[in-house]
Scaffold this motif. Structure first.
Motif, PDB file in Angstrom:
ATOM      1  N   SER A   1      58.729  62.501  17.811  1.00 17.59           N
ATOM      2  CA  SER A   1      59.528  62.808  16.625  1.00 17.59           C
ATOM      3  C   SER A   1      60.906  62.177  16.760  1.00 17.59           C
ATOM      4  O   SER A   1      61.394  61.932  17.872  1.00 17.59           O
TER       5      SER A   1
ATOM      6  N   ASN B   1      52.673  64.665  18.362  1.00 18.75           N
ATOM      7  CA  ASN B   1      53.268  63.365  18.060  1.00 18.75           C
ATOM      8  C   ASN B   1      54.675  63.261  18.671  1.00 18.75           C
ATOM      9  O   ASN B   1      55.262  64.249  19.111  1.00 18.75           O
TER      10      ASN B   1
ATOM     11  N   SER C   1      55.847  66.915  19.363  1.00 24.36           N
ATOM     12  CA  SER C   1      55.900  67.816  18.219  1.00 24.36           C
ATOM     13  C   SER C   1      54.613  67.642  17.443  1.00 24.36           C
ATOM     14  O   SER C   1      54.339  66.557  16.913  1.00 24.36           O
TER      15      SER C   1
ATOM     16  N   GLU D   1      57.676  62.008  12.298  1.00 22.36           N
ATOM     17  CA  GLU D   1      56.798  62.056  13.459  1.00 22.36           C
ATOM     18  C   GLU D   1      56.012  60.748  13.505  1.00 22.36           C
ATOM     19  O   GLU D   1      55.701  60.160  12.462  1.00 22.36           O
TER      20      GLU D   1
END
Length: 1020
Positions: free
Chosen positions: A216, A214, A211, A190
Motif C-alpha cells: 500500500s 497487497n 494490507s 494498494e
C-alpha cells in the motif's frame, strides 16, 4: 480474536487525555466536496457513530464551490469515530467509501486533541480531493532472488484496474525492474508485483508492509520514487542466496548462503487439563506460528492421562500462543499476568528443538493436586410419601452406600445434599426414599454395571444441579402456565390459509391443522396454550394446515425427532412465558439473517461476449471479471448473492469481463452510475431487466387455456374461479366457464417464458380453494412455464394431480366404526375398536393410565376406567393394519410398568414396550401389570371369590356359592345365600297409603326425608 498492544506514544496520549480532564471535549468540522455529484433535493447529510447512524438528522451547510460542511461538538479527544456522507437523507443514497480509505465500509477519524479541528474537504465517494493533481511515482522491485518469467515483470493495482498484464516494468539491470506511473496526489492505493502477466504469478506477501495481502502507498505531494524492495518481501534483498543455513532446522536450505532468520525448529507443547473439564471439541493450541486459528491445531491425549501434547514447527525467536479448551475463541485460557506476554504465553526458540515444561491450563506452573469443589444435588419428593427414615443419596463418592449421605429437607417437597468432588471430575448417583431406590429413566440415565444412574459428568466450580422429581428426568409437574409461541414467516411466501403449530402439548399431540396461529402482522404469527409447568415440550411450525408445509428446524437449535429431522424444544418453567421470535426454518430472527438476492439480466438483444456475462458490485469488490453469471435460457443470465436485509447495494452488468465492457445504466434507474437495490427480510429475485435499460426486454404474450374437472365436487353457487400470480391472487375476480361434463375452463394471456403459479377455487373466497397435493405443488400451488405460442393445459381434477376418478374411496367394512356405504374403493381407512385391559391387582393403586405412540407417550393424559376386579379399561378406535406401541402406567405415581422382554419390543432406551397389530375386527387385550399373562386369582366359577379375569388359580377360592334370595324384606329371604338367584317373593302391601313411608298415618315432610335418605339405594 483481536490482540491489542500500546506503544509508548499511545500511552502518553492516553495519559495526556486524563491530565486534560474528563470534561475537555473537541469540536470537529467535517467537509465534503460534492463538485462531481448532482446534489439531492434533500441536501447533503452526515451519519456516524457520534449521532446514532441516522442518515436524516445531521444536515451539512453549502459553503459554495461544491463544498458542504457541518461542525460536530463535544467529541472525545483521542477517540476514533466512523462516519460517511449521504447525498440525500436516507440509506441507499450514502456514498460507497473506497477500500483504500475505509474501515468496515466507512470513513474513520481519530480526534487528536481538545482543540477545535477542521478536516480537509474530501471528494464524495473518494479518498482524495476532487480532481487532485497528477504526479509521477516510480515503483521498483528487486528480482535478484527470482527466475524472471518470459513475459517479464508487471505491476497491478487500484491505479490501473488490477490488471496483471497491462503495466510492464523495465529491466534496469542488477535485478532491478521499475516503472513510472502518473497517479493522483494524496490518493491511497494498494498494489503488488507480478512475475509474469497473469494472476497466480503475483507475489505472496507477509510482514509489516501488507494490507489485505497487497502493498500500500499514499501518494506524496510532488510524487517521487518508492524504495526498492525484494520480490515477495517488505525489505530489500539480501546479498547471496537467502534462506535457513542451520542443518538442524526443519527448513534447512542447502543452497542458502545468507541466513535470513527463517529457521524453524520442533517445539513440543503440553498442557495438563486434569483440573478443568475438557469440552467435546477437545483441546487445541493457537499461536502466531499457525495463524492464530483456534480450531486448526488439535492436541493429543492418547494415553488418557489428562495431559495434551503437540509437536509443531516454530520459527526462531519469540512466538506467542495460548491453549484452547475447545475449538473457538471464548474457550481459550486466561493466561496469568506473571507469565503472560500481553494476554498470551510466549516461547523463545533459540536455534534448537525443545520440549516445553507441562503447565496447568490457565496457569504458569504444573498442576497440583486438584482442589475439591462442591456439587449440590436436589430431589423433589412432593409426589411421594417420604419414608420415616428420610431421603438419601448413594453414589460412586460413598461406595454406593444407601444410608451414608442423608439429604436435608428444604421444604416444599425439596431435599438436597452437597457432595465434594475433585475439580475436573464428576459423580454418579441415585436417590433413595428410605431404603427404596429410585428407578432412573433411560432418557436421563447412564449405565453403571447394568443399572441406570444419574450423572454429573464434570465440574470445575461449585455447582447446583437442578431439582428433579424422584424417578423422573424433570421437575415435578405442579401447575399450568400460559406459553405464547411466535414465528416470523416474512422470509417465505405465506400460505393463504395461514400458519399452524403442532407439538407434544396439543390436546391430540402432533395433529396438523388443529391449532391455527393468529396473524399479528408483519409476517409474525402467534399462538398461546396452557402447558404443565416444569416440563419440556417439542413443537414446530407449519406454513399451512398439513405436514407437507412443515418447517425444517436446523440441528443447531433442534432435537432429534427420530424420523431423520428435528423439532424445536422449550423447557417450560412455572411462570407464563413468551418464546423468543424466530424466523421460519431458522434458529435466528429474520432481521439478523442474510437473504439470497438473485439478480437477472436479459441479453436477448445483445451479442454476448465470448467471456460471458458478469456482474460487478459492492458485494463482490467491484471486480468486472470475478463473478460470472449463469445462462438460464431465453437470453436470461442469473447470479445469486447473500446480502444483509436493508443494506442498499449498487451493481451493474458486464458483457464480458473487464471495465469498458460494462453497461451504461440509464438515468431513471441510475444511482451514482450504477443500478441499486435494497433487500427486504426474505429471499428475492430481482426481475430481469434488459441490458443497458431500466425495464424488461419486450416479450410477447401467449394464450394459455386452463381446465379443471369438478365432477367429484358440489360446485359452489358462486361458480368456479382461478387465482394466481397473473391476476394478483384474488379468489373472486377471475371466474371460469362451465363447458359441461363437469369441465370448467378459462383462457388467459400471459408473457411467453414466464412462470405462472395458480390454484382453483370452488367459490370466490379463500377457504374454498383447493389443497394441491404435494407431488404436483410448488409452495402449495400449481405452476407452469408459459411456452412460446401458448398452449392448452391438460384437464385435472379439483384438488388432484391427475384426471378425476369416479370411484369413491372410503371404508367398505360394515363392521368398522366408520363404514361408508357410499364408498366403492377401499382406502385403508377403516377404524376398529381396541379394548385395552390391565389387571392392577398386584399393585397398590386405585388408578391406571395408558400411554403410547397414539397419544404422544404422555403418562398422565389418558386415564383408564375401573371396571371391577381391579381391571382398568381403555377403548380406542384405530386405523386398520397399523401397529400400536404402548405400556400401562400406575396412575397414582405415574410410574410406567417394566415390561418383560418375552412380550415386549425394544423401546430404544434399554427397556421394552407392548405392541399390538390392529387388524380388520374389534379386539380385546387383557394382561396383568408388568406381566405377559393374566394375573393370578380364583378361577372356580362356583366359588364366591371367582375372578373372571384371572389366568392362573392361586388357591384363593375359599367360599362355595350358595344361591337363593338375599333381600332381607322378601318373604323367602335365605340368610345362608351369598348369590342372589332372582327368586325373592314379597307379600301384598297392607298400607292403603303407600306414600306414607314412615307409617304414621299421614303423608308429610317426614316421608320425604325418609325417601331422600334412601335415594340411590339398590333394590335386590
Amino acid at each position: 480474536m483481536k490482540y491489542f498492544s500500546y506503544s509508548i506514544k499511545q500511552l502518553c496520549l492516553v495519559l495526556t487525555a486524563c491530565l486534560l480532564g474528563i470534561g475537555a471535549m473537541a469540536q470537529v468540522t467535517f467537509q465534503v466536496d460534492m463538485s462531481n455529484q448532482t446534489v439531492d433535493a434533500a441536501g447533503v447529510h452526515i451519519a456516524g457513530d457520534f449521532q446514532g447512524w441516522d442518515p436524516s438528522t445531521t444536515p451539512l451547510a453549502d459553503l459554495g464551490g461544491g463544498v458542504w460542511a457541518v461542525t460536530i461538538p463535544a467529541l472525545t479527544p483521542f477517540a476514533t469515530y466512523q462516519y460517511k456522507f449521504v447525498n440525500g437523507n436516507v440509506w441507499g443514497l450514502d456514498e460507497v467509501v473506497p477500500g483504500a480509505c475505509s474501515n468496515e465500509g466507512n470513513r474513520e477519524v481519530t480526534i487528536s486533541a481538545t482543540a477545535d479541528e477542521t478536516l480537509s474537504a474530501v471528494c464524495y465517494a473518494a479518498c482524495t480531493v476532487c480532481a487532485p493533481p497528477v504526479v509521477d511515482v516510480t515503483f521498483q522491485v528487486d528480482m535478484s532472488n527470482e527466475v524472471v518469467n518470459a513475459a517479464g515483470v508487471h505491476i497491478a493495482g487500484a491505479f490501473q484496474g488490477w490488471d496483471p498484464a497491462t503495466t510492464p516494468l523495465t529491466d534496469m539491470g542488477a535485478g532491478v525492474w521499475a516503472v513510472t506511473l502518473s497517479v493522483d496526489e494524496g490518493a491511497a492505493y494498494e498494489y503488488k508485483f507480478v512475475n509474469g502477466n497473469a494472476w497466480g504469478q503475483d507475489e505472496v506477501l507477509s510482514g509489516t508492509c501488507v494490507s489485505n495481502g497487497n502493498r500500500s502507498i499514499v501518494i506524496p505531494a510532488g510524487g517521487g520514487t518508492v524504495d526498492i524492495v525484494c520480490y515477495n518481501s517488505c525489505d530489500a534483498c539480501l546479498a547471496g542466496v537467502p534462506g535457513c543455513t542451520d542443518v538442524n532446522a526443519q527448513n534447512y536450505d542447502a543452497a542458502a548462503t545468507v541466513d535470513d532468520g527463517t529457521c524453524a525448529y520442533l517445539i513440543t507443547f503440553s498442557v495438563d487439563m486434569n483440573n478443568v473439564c475438557v469440552g467435546p471439541n477437545g483441546v487445541h493450541i493457537a499461536g502466531a506460528f499457525q495463524g492464530w486459528d483456534p480450531a486448526a491445531t488439535a492436541m493429543d491425549d492418547s494415553d488418557n492421562d489428562g495431559v495434551y501434547t503437540v509437536t509443531l514447527t516454530v520459527p526462531n525467536g519469540n512466538s506467542e500462543y495460548k491453549f484452547v479448551n475447545g475449538n473457538a475463541w471464548g474457550s481459550d485460557e486466561s493466561v496469568p499476568v506473571e507469565c503472560a506476554s500481553g494476554t498470551n504465553r510466549n516461547v523463545v526458540v533459540a536455534g534448537a528443538d525443545d520440549t516445553l515444561p507441562t503447565v496447568c491450563f490457565a496457569s504458569c506452573a504444573a498442576c497440583g493436586a486438584p482442589a475439591n469443589v462442591s456439587v449440590t444435588v436436589q430431589v423433589d419428593m412432593s409426589e411421594l410419601v417420604v419414608d420415616a427414615a428420610g431421603v438419601f443419596v448413594a453414589g460412586d463418592f460413598n461406595g454406593w452406600d444407601a444410608t451414608a449421605n442423608a439429604l436435608t429437607d428444604l421444604g416444599g417437597g425439596l431435599w438436597s445434599a452437597t457432595i465434594d468432588v475433585p475439580t475436573g471430575s464428576g459423580l454418579q448417583y441415585v436417590f433413595y426414599n428410605g431404603a427404596t431406590g429410585e428407578t432412573v429413566p433411560a432418557a436421563c440415565g447412564v449405565d453403571n454395571n447394568g443399572s441406570l444412574v444419574r450423572e454429573v459428568s464434570c465440574v470445575s466450580e461449585a455447582s447446583l444441579v437442578d431439582p428433579v422429581c424422584f424417578s423422573s428426568c424433570g421437575a415435578c409437574v405442579s401447575s399450568l402456565v400460559n406459553v405464547t409461541f411466535q414465528v416470523d414467516l416474512s422470509n417465505i411466501t405465506i400460505n393463504p390459509i395461514g400458519a399452524f403449530i403442532v407439538g407434544s402439548f396439543q390436546s391430540v399431540p402432533w395433529t396438523a391443522g388443529l391449532d391455527q396461529m393468529v396473524d399479528a402482522g408483519g409476517g409474525v404469527f402467534t399462538y398461546s396454550a396452557l402447558v404443565p409447568s416444569n416440563t419440556t415440550i417439542e413443537y414446530k411450525y407449519l406454513n399451512g394446515p398439513n405436514f407437507a408445509n412443515e418447517e425444517t428446524v436446523p440441528s443447531s437449535c433442534g432435537v432429534d425427532n427420530g424420523f431423520g429431522n428435528f423439532n424445536r424444544s422449550f423447557a417450560v418453567a412455572d411462570v407464563d412465558v413468551t418464546i423468543p421470535l424466530h424466523c421460519f426454518s431458522s434458529c435466528n430472527s429474520c432481521a439478523t439473517l442474510p437473504v439470497d438476492i438473485t439478480f437477472q439480466v436479459d441479453m436477448s438483444q445483445q451479442v454476448v461476449d465470448a467471456a460471458g456475462v458478469h456482474i460487478a458490485g459492492v458485494f463482490q469488490g467491484w471486480d468486472p471479471g470475478a463473478t460470472l453469471m449463469t445462462d438460464i435460457g431465453g437470453g436470461i443470465w442469473s447470479y445469486t448473492a447473500s446480502i444483509q436485509p436493508g443494506e442498499a447495494v449498487q451493481y451493474k452488468f458486464v458483457n464480458g469481463n473487464a471495465w469498458g465492457m460494462d453497461e451504461s445504466v440509464p438515468a431513471p434507474c441510475n444511482v451514482g452510475g450504477n443500478r441499486s437495490f435494497t433487500p427486504g427480510t426474505s429471499n428475492e429475485t430481482v426481475p430481469a431487466v434488459c441490458y443497458g435499460a431500466c425495464l424488461a426486454c419486450s416479450v410477447p404474450d401467449a394464450d394459455v387455456t386452463i381446465q379443471v374437472d369438478m365432477s367429484n365436487e358440489v360446485v359452489d353457487a358462486a361458480g368456479v374461479h382461478i387465482a394466481g400470480s397473473f391476476q394478483g391472487w384474488d379468489p373472486a375476480t377471475t371466474p371460469m366457464t362451465d363447458l359441461g361434463g363437469g369441465i370448467w375452463a378459462i383462457t388467459i394471456s400471459v408473457q411467453e417464458g414466464s412462470t405462472v403459479d395458480y390454484k382453483f377455487v370452488n367459490g370466490n373466497v379463500w377457504g374454498l380453494d383447493e389443497v394441491v397435493p404435494v407431488e404436483c405443488a410448488n409452495a402449495g400451488n400449481r405452476s407452469f412455464l408459459v411456452p412460446v405460442g401458448g398452449a392448452s393445459l391438460d384437464v385435472v381434477c379439483f384438488a388432484s394431480c391427475t384426471i378425476c376418478n369416479t370411484d369413491v374411496a372410503g371404508c367398505l367394512d360394515p363392521a368398522a366404526q366408520n363404514y361408508d356405504p357410499a364408498a366403492t374403493v377401499s382406502n385403508g381407512s377403516c377404524l376398529y375398536k381396541v379394548t385395552f385391559r390391565v389387571d392392577m391387582a398386584n399393585q397398590a393403586t386405585n388408578a391406571a393410565n395408558i400411554m403410547g405412540d397414539f397419544q404422544g407417550w404422555n403418562p398422565a393424559s389418558t386415564p383408564m376406567m375401573n371396571s371391577a376386579f381391579d381391571i382398568f379399561q381403555f377403548e380406542g378406535y384405530f386405523t386398520e393394519n397399523t401397529t400400536l406401541t404402548y405400556k400401562f402406567v400406575n396412575g397414582e405415581s405415574l410410574f410406567a410398568e417394566t415390561i418383560p422382554a418375552a412380550c415386549g419390543v425394544d423401546d430404544g432406551f434399554g427397556g421394552f414396550n407392548r405392541t399390538i397389530e390392529v387388524g380388520t375386527a374389534d379386539q380385546v387385550v387383557t394382561v396383568c401389570f408388568e406381566s405377559c399373562t393374566l394375573c393370578e386369582g380364583c378361577t372356580d366359577p362356583m366359588a364366591a371369590e371367582f375372578n373372571p379375569f384371572a389366568g392362573v388359580d392361586n388357591g384363593s377360592c375359599l367360599t362355595a356359592v350358595v344361591e337363593g334370595c338375599t333381600y332381607a324384606d322378601a318373604i323367602n329371604y335365605n340368610a345362608a345365600a351369598n348369590a342372589d338367584n332372582g327368586s325373592c317373593e314379597f307379600g301384598p302391601m297392607s298400607n292403603n297409603c303407600p306414600e306414607d313411608l314412615n307409617q304414621d298415618g299421614i303423608v308429610n315432610a317426614g316421608d320425604l326425608l325418609q325417601f331422600l335418605g334412601s335415594f340411590g339405594t339398590t333394590c335386590l
